[in-house]
Design an enzyme around this catalytic site. Structure first.
Site, PDB file in Angstrom:
ATOM      1  N   MET A 155       1.133  -1.292  -0.075  1.00 66.24           N
ATOM      2  CA  MET A 155      -0.253   0.218  -0.434  1.00 66.24           C
ATOM      3  C   MET A 155       0.942   1.116  -0.298  1.00 66.24           C
ATOM      4  O   MET A 155       0.889   1.967  -1.061  1.00 66.24           O
ATOM      5  CB  MET A 155      -0.947   0.094   0.982  1.00 66.24           C
ATOM      6  CG  MET A 155      -1.832  -1.055   0.604  1.00 66.24           C
ATOM      7  SD  MET A 155      -3.241  -0.525  -0.339  1.00 66.24           S
ATOM      8  CE  MET A 155      -3.370   0.580  -0.138  1.00 66.24           C
ATOM      9  N   ASP A 195      -0.236  16.589 -12.448  1.00 69.31           N
ATOM     10  CA  ASP A 195      -0.732  17.899 -12.275  1.00 69.31           C
ATOM     11  C   ASP A 195       0.364  19.406 -13.094  1.00 69.31           C
ATOM     12  O   ASP A 195      -0.042  20.050 -13.171  1.00 69.31           O
ATOM     13  CB  ASP A 195      -1.248  18.407 -10.438  1.00 69.31           C
ATOM     14  CG  ASP A 195      -1.580  19.158 -10.477  1.00 69.31           C
ATOM     15  OD1 ASP A 195      -2.232  20.297 -11.006  1.00 69.31           O
ATOM     16  OD2 ASP A 195      -0.781  20.192  -9.807  1.00 69.31           O
TER      17      ASP A 195
END
Length: 94
Positions: A79, A94
């Site tokens: 994770m 972005d």
């Protein structure tokens, strides 16, 4: 915009109005991996021994983001690695 980025893909000057793209993405990936337990519900905080984010060109229009995480603990760090890679890729987008 993307043509400008691709033209400079082999230089350290790869930047946008927000700053250096690749180095900012690496920082974002490391920060995200270290804070995975704050971002993913029920994910336990782990004492990470290391986080390495590598971003490389696969083709003139494709980047690969690799996040490797190390820990000496009873659980895995999948994770944390996935969160680090995701944050780095989102930072590039972005």
């Amino acid at each position: 915009a993307i043509e400008h980025i691709l033209a400079e893909r082999n230089t350290s000057a790869l930047a946008s109005k927000k700053g250096p793209i690749i180095s900012t993405a690496v920082i974002a990936g490391v920060m995200a991996a270290k804070r995975t337990s704050e971002l993913i519900p029920f994910c336990h905080p782990l004492p990470l021994d290391g986080v390495d984010v590598d971003i490389s060109w696969c083709s003139p229009s494709e980047l690969a983001v690799d996040c490797r995480v190390r820990v000496h603990h009873k659980t895995g760090v999948e994770m944390e690695a996935l969160t680090g890679a995701s944050a780095a890729a989102l930072c590039i987008y972005d």
